[in-house]
Design an enzyme around this catalytic site. Structure first.
Site, PDB file in Angstrom:
ATOM      1  N   THR A 135       0.911  -1.210  -0.223  1.00 10.46           N
ATOM      2  CA  THR A 135      -0.100   0.059  -0.023  1.00 10.46           C
ATOM      3  C   THR A 135       0.870   1.237   0.012  1.00 10.46           C
ATOM      4  O   THR A 135       0.683   2.422  -0.808  1.00 10.46           O
ATOM      5  CB  THR A 135      -0.990   0.054   1.205  1.00 10.46           C
ATOM      6  OG1 THR A 135      -1.695  -1.116   0.963  1.00 10.46           O
ATOM      7  CG2 THR A 135      -1.934   1.121   1.335  1.00 10.46           C
TER       8      THR A 135
ATOM      9  N   GLU B 291       0.983   4.176  -2.740  1.00 12.52           N
ATOM     10  CA  GLU B 291       0.706   5.583  -2.458  1.00 12.52           C
ATOM     11  C   GLU B 291       1.924   6.589  -2.809  1.00 12.52           C
ATOM     12  O   GLU B 291       1.746   7.544  -3.438  1.00 12.52           O
ATOM     13  CB  GLU B 291       0.144   5.760  -0.976  1.00 12.52           C
ATOM     14  CG  GLU B 291      -1.009   4.942  -0.670  1.00 12.52           C
ATOM     15  CD  GLU B 291      -2.318   5.241  -1.663  1.00 12.52           C
ATOM     16  OE1 GLU B 291      -2.345   6.171  -2.229  1.00 12.52           O
ATOM     17  OE2 GLU B 291      -3.201   4.379  -1.788  1.00 12.52           O
TER      18      GLU B 291
ATOM     19  N   HIS C  23       1.874   7.444  -6.331  1.00 14.45           N
ATOM     20  CA  HIS C  23       0.979   8.737  -6.713  1.00 14.45           C
ATOM     21  C   HIS C  23       1.723  10.051  -5.994  1.00 14.45           C
ATOM     22  O   HIS C  23       1.668  11.075  -6.931  1.00 14.45           O
ATOM     23  CB  HIS C  23      -0.188   8.469  -5.665  1.00 14.45           C
ATOM     24  CG  HIS C  23      -1.221   7.576  -6.301  1.00 14.45           C
ATOM     25  ND1 HIS C  23      -1.634   7.426  -7.689  1.00 14.45           N
ATOM     26  CD2 HIS C  23      -2.113   6.658  -5.575  1.00 14.45           C
ATOM     27  CE1 HIS C  23      -2.625   6.514  -7.814  1.00 14.45           C
ATOM     28  NE2 HIS C  23      -2.896   5.992  -6.391  1.00 14.45           N
TER      29      HIS C  23
ATOM     30  N   HIS D  62      -3.195   5.621 -11.779  1.00 13.81           N
ATOM     31  CA  HIS D  62      -3.564   4.312 -11.600  1.00 13.81           C
ATOM     32  C   HIS D  62      -3.290   3.779 -13.324  1.00 13.81           C
ATOM     33  O   HIS D  62      -3.653   4.555 -14.157  1.00 13.81           O
ATOM     34  CB  HIS D  62      -4.799   4.011 -11.251  1.00 13.81           C
ATOM     35  CG  HIS D  62      -5.022   4.390  -9.931  1.00 13.81           C
ATOM     36  ND1 HIS D  62      -6.192   4.944  -9.431  1.00 13.81           N
ATOM     37  CD2 HIS D  62      -4.467   4.061  -8.669  1.00 13.81           C
ATOM     38  CE1 HIS D  62      -6.065   5.204  -8.196  1.00 13.81           C
ATOM     39  NE2 HIS D  62      -5.000   4.384  -7.723  1.00 13.81           N
TER      40      HIS D  62
ATOM     41  N   ASP E 224      -2.838   6.576 -18.235  1.00 13.12           N
ATOM     42  CA  ASP E 224      -1.749   6.918 -17.189  1.00 13.12           C
ATOM     43  C   ASP E 224      -0.519   7.932 -17.564  1.00 13.12           C
ATOM     44  O   ASP E 224       0.175   8.155 -16.782  1.00 13.12           O
ATOM     45  CB  ASP E 224      -1.429   5.839 -16.313  1.00 13.12           C
ATOM     46  CG  ASP E 224      -0.406   4.743 -17.298  1.00 13.12           C
ATOM     47  OD1 ASP E 224      -0.221   5.184 -18.564  1.00 13.12           O
ATOM     48  OD2 ASP E 224       0.123   3.782 -16.795  1.00 13.12           O
TER      49      ASP E 224
ATOM     50  N   THR F 174       3.044   1.308 -20.139  1.00 19.37           N
ATOM     51  CA  THR F 174       2.123   0.481 -19.480  1.00 19.37           C
ATOM     52  C   THR F 174       0.781   0.454 -20.387  1.00 19.37           C
ATOM     53  O   THR F 174       0.365   1.339 -20.741  1.00 19.37           O
ATOM     54  CB  THR F 174       1.562   1.194 -18.270  1.00 19.37           C
ATOM     55  OG1 THR F 174       1.247   2.412 -18.592  1.00 19.37           O
ATOM     56  CG2 THR F 174       2.738   0.991 -16.910  1.00 19.37           C
TER      57      THR F 174
ATOM     58  N   ASP G 132      -1.425  -7.415  -2.107  1.00 21.40           N
ATOM     59  CA  ASP G 132       0.122  -7.155  -2.128  1.00 21.40           C
ATOM     60  C   ASP G 132       0.842  -8.265  -2.991  1.00 21.40           C
ATOM     61  O   ASP G 132       1.846  -7.885  -3.453  1.00 21.40           O
ATOM     62  CB  ASP G 132       0.601  -7.097  -0.520  1.00 21.40           C
ATOM     63  CG  ASP G 132      -0.077  -5.713   0.087  1.00 21.40           C
ATOM     64  OD1 ASP G 132      -0.773  -4.815  -0.629  1.00 21.40           O
ATOM     65  OD2 ASP G 132       0.422  -5.471   1.019  1.00 21.40           O
TER      66      ASP G 132
HETATM   67  N1  ARG Z   1      -5.908   3.745  -2.367  1.00 17.13           N
HETATM   68  C1  ARG Z   1      -5.821   2.253  -2.649  1.00 17.13           C
HETATM   69  C2  ARG Z   1      -7.062   1.678  -1.866  1.00 17.13           C
HETATM   70  O1  ARG Z   1      -7.391   2.191  -0.589  1.00 17.13           O
HETATM   71  C3  ARG Z   1      -4.705   1.682  -2.269  1.00 17.13           C
HETATM   72  C4  ARG Z   1      -4.638   0.041  -2.985  1.00 17.13           C
HETATM   73  C5  ARG Z   1      -3.382  -0.434  -2.507  1.00 17.13           C
HETATM   74  N2  ARG Z   1      -3.189  -1.823  -2.871  1.00 17.13           N
HETATM   75  C6  ARG Z   1      -2.533  -2.892  -2.219  1.00 17.13           C
HETATM   76  N3  ARG Z   1      -2.504  -3.964  -2.667  1.00 17.13           N
HETATM   77  N4  ARG Z   1      -1.970  -2.703  -1.202  1.00 17.13           N
HETATM   78  O2  ARG Z   1      -7.708   0.785  -2.305  1.00 17.13           O
HETATM   79 ZN    ZN Z   2      -4.311   4.689  -6.176  1.00 17.47          ZN
HETATM   80 CA    CA Z   3      -0.296   3.563 -20.262  1.00 17.91          CA
END
Ligand code: ARG
Ligand code: ZN
Ligand code: CA
Length: 253
Positions: free
Chosen positions: A160, A164, A167, A173, A185, A190, A226
């Site tokens: 996570t 983040e 970003h 994304h 994106d 990609t 993850d």
């Molecule tokens: N902002 C995204 C959410 O809250 C984060 C996603 C992160 N994904 C992960 N596999 N850790 O859903």
């Molecule tokens: Zn995100």
């Molecule tokens: Ca792309």
């Protein structure tokens, strides 16, 4: 290629319940993952599909818990704030002392990471470059932070924060936040994809005419578990480098 950039990082642990007051070891487990993922030294690089092995890239960024606070005093890079709030939302309250949160350290010198209870099923959120300094940084749910302590599967591998921070370094994304193949994106290597992928998909997942290899769902900027995400591309690294030469150039000392 650009040389390694080190980003001093402060982790604000904002807690009400004891389990939210995560250990230093849990914080360190998260910083270790971040440092693997942004150097492409993560243990799961071998899972990158053959089709994309040539695209997977080292972002050449290192994260280090701050050793000096804004006053120049020694610190372990962890700020602990007890709060009366049971949880926070995406509205930046966790970043404001007046709302039971912890004040940001200067955003041109530190990556601010807040770890707390987050409501609404949110794992984390980030502020893109160019926003207000007082709210700059990323917020992560304590149970999606690091690989031990309060971290809970399938979000207990530290990805996570990897997502983040992507970003925070201006990555979007990979599906471009539209659900009709029209958005992108702004990164050419990609593949265009329809929408987020979840869980642990099996390769390939085809959408938007992107066969035979399909969506790059194993990219950190998708929404899979993850354990199912393990790469940035060269194009994403170029975009992060542009951010570190532009809006976040204060870190490129
Ligand atoms: N902002 C995204 C959410 O809250 C984060 C996603 C992160 N994904 C992960 N596999 N850790 O859903
Ligand atoms: Zn995100
Ligand atoms: Ca792309």
């Amino acid at each position: 290629a650009r040389r390694l950039i080190t980003i001093p990082t402060v982790v604000h642990v904002v807690y009400k319940k004891p389990k939210e007051n995560i250990s230093k070891a849990q914080v360190q487990s998260q910083i270790a993952v971040l440092n693997q993922d942004y150097r492409f030294t993560n243990p799961d690089t071998a899972k990158v599909p053959d089709a994309w092995k040539g695209l997977a890239a080292d972002a050449k960024i290192k994260f280090k818990l701050a050793t000096k606070d804004p006053d120049g005093k020694r610190t372990d890079g962890i700020v602990r704030v007890q709060t009366d709030r049971a949880s926070f939302g995406p509205g930046d309250g966790v970043k404001k002392a007046s709302q039971g949160g912890s004040t940001a350290w200067p955003a041109d010198a530190y990556l601010n990471v807040w770890v707390c209870a987050l409501g609404g099923g949110l794992l984390g959120y980030a502020q893109f470059p160019g926003g207000p300094k007082a709210t700059d940084g990323v917020v992560i749910l304590h149970s999606a932070f690091g690989t031990e302590g309060s971290a809970i599967a399938p979000f207990n591998r530290g990805r996570t924060l990897t997502h983040e921070v992507g970003h925070w370094l201006n990555l979007r994304h990979i599906w471009g936040d539209t659900l009709d193949c029209s958005g992108g994106d702004l990164v050419s290597d990609t593949p265009n994809s329809r929408g987020p992928n979840y869980g642990k998909p099996s390769f390939p997942v085809i959408s938007c005419g992107n066969g035979p290899n399909g969506d790059m769902f194993m990219n950190y900027m998708d929404y899979v578990d993850d354990a199912a995400m393990f790469m940035f591309t060269a194009g994403q690294v170029a975009r992060m480098s542009a951010c570190l030469a532009g809006p976040r150039k204060s870190f490129a000392t």
